[in-house]
Structure formats: C-alpha cells, structure tokens
Design an enzyme around this catalytic site. Sequence first.
Site, mmCIF file in Angstrom:
data_model
loop_
_atom_site.group_PDB
_atom_site.id
_atom_site.type_symbol
_atom_site.label_atom_id
_atom_site.label_comp_id
_atom_site.label_asym_id
_atom_site.label_seq_id
_atom_site.Cartn_x
_atom_site.Cartn_y
_atom_site.Cartn_z
ATOM 1 N N CYS A 189 0.924 -1.143 0.062
ATOM 2 C CA CYS A 189 -0.114 0.049 -0.101
ATOM 3 C C CYS A 189 0.925 1.219 -0.113
ATOM 4 O O CYS A 189 1.745 1.541 0.916
ATOM 5 C CB CYS A 189 -0.963 -0.054 1.135
ATOM 6 S SG CYS A 189 -1.999 1.459 1.184
ATOM 7 N N HIS A 198 2.409 -8.058 -6.567
ATOM 8 C CA HIS A 198 1.826 -6.957 -7.405
ATOM 9 C C HIS A 198 2.851 -6.705 -8.287
ATOM 10 O O HIS A 198 3.936 -5.739 -7.812
ATOM 11 C CB HIS A 198 1.074 -5.818 -6.678
ATOM 12 C CG HIS A 198 0.475 -4.947 -7.466
ATOM 13 N ND1 HIS A 198 -0.039 -3.765 -7.037
ATOM 14 C CD2 HIS A 198 0.115 -4.869 -8.786
ATOM 15 C CE1 HIS A 198 -0.600 -2.970 -7.859
ATOM 16 N NE2 HIS A 198 -0.351 -3.617 -9.227
ATOM 17 N N GLY A 238 -2.806 -6.091 -13.405
ATOM 18 C CA GLY A 238 -3.341 -5.782 -14.814
ATOM 19 C C GLY A 238 -3.986 -6.882 -15.428
ATOM 20 O O GLY A 238 -4.346 -6.885 -16.659
ATOM 21 N N ARG A 292 -9.271 -5.453 -9.834
ATOM 22 C CA ARG A 292 -10.342 -4.818 -10.358
ATOM 23 C C ARG A 292 -11.351 -5.326 -11.395
ATOM 24 O O ARG A 292 -12.347 -4.815 -11.276
ATOM 25 C CB ARG A 292 -9.659 -3.448 -11.146
ATOM 26 C CG ARG A 292 -9.038 -2.514 -10.115
ATOM 27 C CD ARG A 292 -7.845 -1.521 -10.767
ATOM 28 N NE ARG A 292 -6.821 -2.247 -11.301
ATOM 29 C CZ ARG A 292 -5.594 -1.526 -11.641
ATOM 30 N NH1 ARG A 292 -5.892 -0.338 -11.952
ATOM 31 N NH2 ARG A 292 -4.779 -2.321 -11.893
HETATM 32 C C1 LIG Z 1 -10.126 -0.057 -4.634
HETATM 33 C C2 LIG Z 1 -8.740 -0.754 -4.530
HETATM 34 C C3 LIG Z 1 -8.267 -1.166 -3.257
HETATM 35 C C4 LIG Z 1 -7.129 -1.879 -2.896
HETATM 36 N N1 LIG Z 1 -6.869 -1.963 -1.592
HETATM 37 C C5 LIG Z 1 -5.864 -3.063 -1.321
HETATM 38 C C6 LIG Z 1 -5.708 -3.453 -0.153
HETATM 39 O O1 LIG Z 1 -6.267 -3.416 0.821
HETATM 40 N N2 LIG Z 1 -4.661 -4.282 0.028
HETATM 41 C C7 LIG Z 1 -3.708 -4.689 -0.883
HETATM 42 O O2 LIG Z 1 -2.669 -5.191 -0.664
HETATM 43 N N3 LIG Z 1 -3.961 -4.188 -2.349
HETATM 44 C C8 LIG Z 1 -4.804 -3.194 -2.488
HETATM 45 N N4 LIG Z 1 -5.333 -2.977 -3.754
HETATM 46 C C9 LIG Z 1 -4.349 -3.245 -4.732
HETATM 47 C C10 LIG Z 1 -5.117 -4.527 -5.232
HETATM 48 O O3 LIG Z 1 -4.901 -5.880 -4.444
HETATM 49 C C11 LIG Z 1 -4.245 -5.227 -6.651
HETATM 50 O O4 LIG Z 1 -2.834 -5.488 -6.177
HETATM 51 C C12 LIG Z 1 -4.268 -4.142 -7.579
HETATM 52 O O5 LIG Z 1 -5.336 -3.487 -7.944
HETATM 53 C C13 LIG Z 1 -3.772 -4.778 -8.885
HETATM 54 O O6 LIG Z 1 -4.362 -5.766 -9.392
HETATM 55 P P1 LIG Z 1 -5.463 -5.546 -10.581
HETATM 56 O O7 LIG Z 1 -4.836 -4.819 -11.638
HETATM 57 O O8 LIG Z 1 -6.124 -7.050 -10.913
HETATM 58 O O9 LIG Z 1 -6.636 -4.642 -10.169
HETATM 59 C C14 LIG Z 1 -6.423 -2.014 -3.972
HETATM 60 C C15 LIG Z 1 -6.924 -1.808 -5.147
HETATM 61 C C16 LIG Z 1 -7.960 -1.267 -5.480
HETATM 62 C C17 LIG Z 1 -8.460 -0.956 -7.024
#
Ligand SMILES: Cc1cc2nc3c(=O)[nH]c(=O)nc-3n(C[C@H](O)[C@H](O)[C@H](O)COP(=O)(O)O)c2cc1C
Length: 339
Positions: free
Chosen positions: A93, A164, A205, A226
């Site tokens: 984070c 990530h 992604g 997402r």
């Molecule tokens: C609204 C939102 C809140 C998030 N909150 C967290 C969280 O609480 N803990 C965490 O490790 N990552 C958090 N993330 C990151 C996601 O876990 C993830 O690593 C990131 O969105 C990339 O993955 P994606 O491209 O599939 O969305 C958050 C992402 C979004 C969009």
Amino acid sequence: MLDLRLSVAPMVDRTDRHFRYLVRQVSLGVRLYTEMTVAEGVVWGKRERLLAFRPEEHPVALQLAGSDPKRLAEAARIGEAFGYDEVNLNLGCPSEKAQQAGYGACLLREPLRVAELVQAMAEAVRVPVTVKLRLGLDGQETYPGLARLVEGLVEAGAKAFIVHARSALLSLSTRANRAIPPLRHEWVHRLKEDFPHLPFVLNGGLRTLEEALAHLDKVDGAMLGRAVYEDPFVLQEADRKVYGLDRRPSRLQVAWRMRAYLEEELQKGTPPWAVLRHMLSLFRGTPGGKRWRRLLSEGRSLQALDQALRLMEEKVGEEGEEEDPHPKGHPLPAHPFAG
Ligand SMILES: Cc1cc2nc3c(=O)[nH]c(=O)nc-3n(C[C@H](O)[C@H](O)[C@H](O)COP(=O)(O)O)c2cc1C
C-alpha cells in the site's frame, strides 16, 4: 498445500464480507482476501465488525497491515481464532496514510524489519502467513534486490508470495500507483524459476480468466482485483476451468441468492445499501444492465431489488438466455461435458 491458483485481490472499500459473499456465489473455489485491516484496529477496535465472516466464504484470508511485530502477531492470532485460512501481510500500500504510519509499501525499504514482522506473525499462528508485495520502491527496484527480500522472508516464515508486479511510487496517489509504474510480470515468472519450491502468485493488470490462467504454467497462482469488482462474472467459468466443478452460475441465479442474503442481513440490522452497492455490476454488459444499476442505486432497498429482479427476469425471458431456465435457486443444469 495452499491452493493459490486463483484469487480475488484484497481491496479496501470493496472486498468486505458482502462482496466476498457475492463472489463466492460465482465461484466456490476462488480464494478470497479481506480488505487491508490495520493490526491496531483488530487488537483494539470492534473485532466482530472488522473480522466476522460467513462460513461459506472459505477459503478466505485476512490481510493485515502494520509495522509493530507484537501488534501484528496479536492481530494474526485474533484472525486465526476467527477462522481465517491464511494471514497476509500488506507490503504494497503506497498511500500517504500508510507512509505516515510506517506500514505497507514503505516497509520494502527495510527488509530486516519486514522479516521481523513476518517472523512474529508466523510464530503466533498455525495458519500460513503470506505476504503481498510490490517489486520495489520508487522505480529503484532490481530483480536481485527482490530475490534477496524473498529469501529473507522465507527464512522468517513466509509461506507464499503474492507479487503485484510493479514498483510503488510513494509520491503518487494510490490510484496512479495502480496504473503508472510499468508491469513486469516476467519478474514473477523468474522468481518461480529461481525458487521453484516456493509458491508465487502473480497480480497486476489481469483482465480476464483466460489471461489469469495463461500464467499458471509459470507460477502457482493468479490474482485478479479490479476486473472482478467491475464484473464479478469474469469468474463465471472459474469453477469449471480451474476447480473441476460442474458448475456455471448465471447472473440471475447469483442475483436471487443475493436477495436471500440481503433479507438475512436486513434482519441483523445491516443497511441495504451495504449489500446492494456491491451488486451494481452484476449484469454488466448485458441487456438491462444499466437499468438494473439505476434501479438499485436510486431505490437502495429490498423493494428496489425486487423490481430490478423482475426486470431482469423479463429481459432474460426476452433474450432467451440459454443459461437461466431455473433462476430461483434450482440446481444448475448439468454441464454437457461433465463426466
Ligand atoms: C479500490 C482498491 C483498493 C485496494 N486495496 C488494497 C488493499 O487493501 N490491500 C492490498 O494489498 N492491495 C489493495 N489494492 C491493490 C490490489 O490488491 C491489486 O494489487 C491491484 O489492484 C492490482 O491488481 P488488478 O490490476 O487485478 O486490479 C487495492 C486496489 C483497488 C483498486
């Protein structure tokens, strides 16, 4: 053995127990993560409100954030007692709040401290302690640096690594941090090559189930964030394709299950919007999907949901959608290839 093949990412303000329940209706197998939960909140806050979940949610992991080994160990113990299957430490984070409090991605600057945190947690619980990390900080990441961090954390007791696959840029907003730093999936593949005995999950992604599954010959798991929130039905084929279950729920079936869930939650005093807000995208991209969304967000009540359900039943009837002959919780039709 942890089944990490497919998971839904922890997302603050998204993956609360209501959304997780919804996702579970779409896939029985997918691994779920809570929102990031600060250790101090768990230790001193309203535990029941923060941690309670329904048994149907298993397998479900609690994600903790913190920078104090004792607090994290205590929070992990509490999480284990609530029944979580895994405790995960947030090392990704990039928010200002996280930086000020010294948790999340900024900890990547201090590998020894992170090892101390993981060790304290791992000694406190029997369930696996895992980490979710970014590749590094502020574009300074190097593959050897990442590999060294992994080595240190395994020694400390980490049982799996969710990566990530981008850097954290601490001067940018959290939102920009999910788009601007370039994705380097190949670093996660390389970690698995270099540490074949360790479990790695690739995140960042991935937009579709197919995209996620394409990584499974190189790593142990793929995590989607997402894409699932925007349309939980990206997981529609997950049970069939990943878990070998003869199951392919329809949107209408899930909507009816969520109606039953909402009724139960209303009895417990949950405000209807707490559940309905996660259902807005349930018919995304299908005929009537926009009206469904509008009815729920304007009405915000069980009655509004009933109205929206009637509308969608009509739409499904009109469209002759093959998927949904028995929407109200009747068994799913058998899959033609089921053995
Ligand atoms: C609204 C939102 C809140 C998030 N909150 C967290 C969280 O609480 N803990 C965490 O490790 N990552 C958090 N993330 C990151 C996601 O876990 C993830 O690593 C990131 O969105 C990339 O993955 P994606 O491209 O599939 O969305 C958050 C992402 C979004 C969009």
